[in-house]
Design an enzyme around this catalytic site. Structure first.
Site, mmCIF file in Angstrom:
data_model
loop_
_atom_site.group_PDB
_atom_site.id
_atom_site.type_symbol
_atom_site.label_atom_id
_atom_site.label_comp_id
_atom_site.label_asym_id
_atom_site.label_seq_id
_atom_site.Cartn_x
_atom_site.Cartn_y
_atom_site.Cartn_z
ATOM 1 C CD GLU A 42 -2.277 2.509 -3.417
ATOM 2 O OE1 GLU A 42 -3.101 3.060 -3.975
ATOM 3 O OE2 GLU A 42 -1.646 2.490 -2.497
ATOM 4 C CG ASP A 81 -1.978 1.070 1.344
ATOM 5 O OD1 ASP A 81 -2.862 1.111 0.484
ATOM 6 O OD2 ASP A 81 -2.085 1.752 2.138
#
Ligand code: GLC
Length: 553
Positions: A257, A204
């Site tokens: 990401e 993330d």
């Protein structure tokens, strides 16, 4: 051991947003038991694995992206034992499982953050986070002018007067990645899950961990604050994780990401000694245009260098669903910045048109070298739920902007499994945590399964075919004599042709037989015209005869 062609390089991975996938215990919230019961859906689809959104203990301020304990499962989702059983079953089916690791921030409920609050200014405990004194005569102003991604200042003041940094909501304090204890802690968290057998991680906001030295004010005019993201130091952290993964004698995935200001910067994230693979988000922002898609694909291939470094995607839990995005009236301009703000666009889509285009875009994506990530529900052609009643909204973006931004709940509505029954088969009686609109029933898995023309049937046919047709071969652009038609030609004689226009396009005989079409109206061998907003896969044994002017690596 990492091999030259890793399993994750060409895989199709299905993103499971657990809260909304399937509810096994009847409380209206999806969980591990529900996922296990419905795992055959993934097997039937023909994906290679799944990425599970965060399911660790969390107060759910940002639905699991605020983690209170990195080494357990949230009781709402199940237990560690259930996780182990699920993982074993996933592996028995020959699938892989990626967890979502959230290293930029934790939850205010995390033991370290509670300790930091108790310990006070200057303590070792505060050193694990980014605490600073305020500005102004009485320190009542934030330490700098940074704005959080979800709206409002990126700082919150605590009782003793210090402020802590949070790039996202105040419930998500940022870690200080210059602190050796933070580094060591995450090595250990990775090992905790790798020892249980997971096959890798989706990382993330992998570009956010390090902030600009001195935390200077951002005086520029655009909303992308370069002091918060994409700092040189982040890559060393990813390299460290790669070394942790190398302790294991199996091929493990790290897919990042990463939202750099330009996709060309993805290259420095995706090297083999670091993340290895990054999401490519530019396609999410493209208007429905052959030129725009081609340019974006070329940028992605260049950024990846080697094809398997790029993970293509058309949707996820942060953006409006592709049916809705692609159903917008034709526009010559890309939509604004390809960041999380995609969830903030106000759209008036033509859902039928969006569906046709999304189906065509799927065939295009699957024809590219590299990995493909699917977001749950796209295989049903689900549109965004744009009219979710406000009182049900839960996204922190909605709250932090005082309702000015609707947020991301509309792509997170629980899946319809059956055309009727409680929660359309999502739950055994509970009220789904976000209400499903009545029209969701039309998209139910049970209905689409029986219909050969359904979007689900297209996915189920296309995925196994992709593995056979688009093995690791070079990609070229075929020449079409119309600017709104794109042809991706692979060296083994397989072509994906996409008609971005509205008028039918006659498919040249040299491209060979029609293997699959995105549109139920054709083309067929008798009528080889590719309808508008449609794609087809074709195959020939004599590729030499096809004119292919440009070559990409
Ligand atoms: C990522 C996630 C998003 C989350 C944010 C903060 O962008 O995909 O859902 O809100 O990080 O963790």
């Amino acid at each position: 051991m990492v091999t030259s062609s890793p399993w994750w390089g060409q895989s199709v991975i299905y993103q499971v947003y657990l809260r909304s996938f399937a509810d096994g215990d009847g409380d209206g919230v999806g969980d591990l038991a529900g996922l296990r019961r419905r795992l055959h859906h993934l097997v039937d689809l023909g994906v290679d694995g799944l990425w599970l959104n965060p399911c660790y203990p969390s107060p759910q301020a940002d639905h699991g992206y605020d983690i209170a304990d990195y080494r357990d499962i949230d009781p709402a989702y199940g237990t560690l034992a259930e996780f182990d059983e699920l993982l074993a079953e996933v592996h028995r089916h020959g699938l892989k499982l990626l967890l979502d690791i959230v290293p930029n921030h934790c939850s205010v409920e995390h033991a370290w953050f509670r300790a930091a609050l108790r310990a006070g200014p200057g303590s070792r405990e505060r050193g694990r986070f980014v605490f600073r004194p305020g500005r102004g005569p009485d320190a009542s102003l934030p330490p700098n002018n940074w704005q959080s991604v979800f709206g409002g200042p990126a700082w919150t003041q605590v009782a003793d007067g210090e402020w802590y940094l949070h790039l996202f909501s105040p419930e998500q304090p940022d870690f200080n990645w210059d602190d050796p204890e933070v580094l060591a802690e995450f090595d250990d968290v990775l090992r905790f899950w790798l020892n249980r057998g997971v096959d890798g991680f989706r990382v993330d906001v992998a570009h956010g961990l390090i902030k600009a030295t001195g935390l200077p004010d951002w005086t520029g005019s655009h909303s992308y604050n370069p002091h918060m993201w994409n700092q040189a130091g982040v890559n060393a952290i990813h390299q460290r994780w790669r070394r942790v993964l190398a302790e294991y004698d199996r091929d493990l995935a790290l897919v990042g990401e990463v939202w750099p200001p330009s996709s060309s910067e993805l290259t420095r994230y995706a090297g083999p000694d670091r993340l290895g693979q990054v999401f490519y988000f530019d396609l999410l922002a493209q208007p429905w245009s052959a030129a725009a898609f081609r340019a974006a694909i070329e940028r992605g291939l260049r950024a990846g260098g080697v094809a398997h470094r790029i993970a293509w995607t058309l949707g996820n839990h942060d953006v409006h669903r592709q049916v809705t995005r692609l159903g917008q009236p034709r526009s010559p301009e890309p939509v604004p910045t390809p960041d999380i703000t995609l969830a903030r666009l106000g759209l008036t889509p033509d859902v039928g048109l969006g569906q046709l285009r999304a189906r065509a875009a799927l065939l295009l994506l699957l024809s590219l070298p590299g990995a493909v990530y699917l977001y749950q529900g796209e295989e049903l052609g689900l549109p965004e739920v744009l009219d979710l009643p406000d009182e049900h909204r839960q996204d922190p973006i909605w709250f932090r902007t005082g309702g000015a931004e609707k947020g991301r709940d509309g792509c997170r509505v629980p899946l319809p499994w059956t055309g009727d029954g409680p929660g359309l088969g999502f739950t055994d009686g509970g009220r789904p945590w976000l209400p499903q609109p009545a029209w969701f029933a039309r998209y139910a898995v049970s209905r689409q399964r029986e219909d050969p023309a359904s979007t689900l049937s297209l996915y189920r046919t296309a995925l196994p075919l992709r593995a056979k047709l688009f093995a690791n071969t070079a990609l070229r652009w075929g020449r079409a004599d119309r600017g709104d038609v794109l042809a991706v030609v692979r060296d083994n004689g397989v072509t994906c042709m996409v008609n971005f226009g509205d008028d039918p396009y006659p498919i040249p005989a040299e491209l060979g037989e029609i293997v699959l079409a995105s549109h139920s109206d054709g083309p067929t061998e008798r009528d080889r015209r590719l309808p508008g907003n449609a794609a087809a896969w074709l195959r020939t044994d004599s590729l030499q005869s096809v004119d292919m002017p440009s070559t990409l690596s």
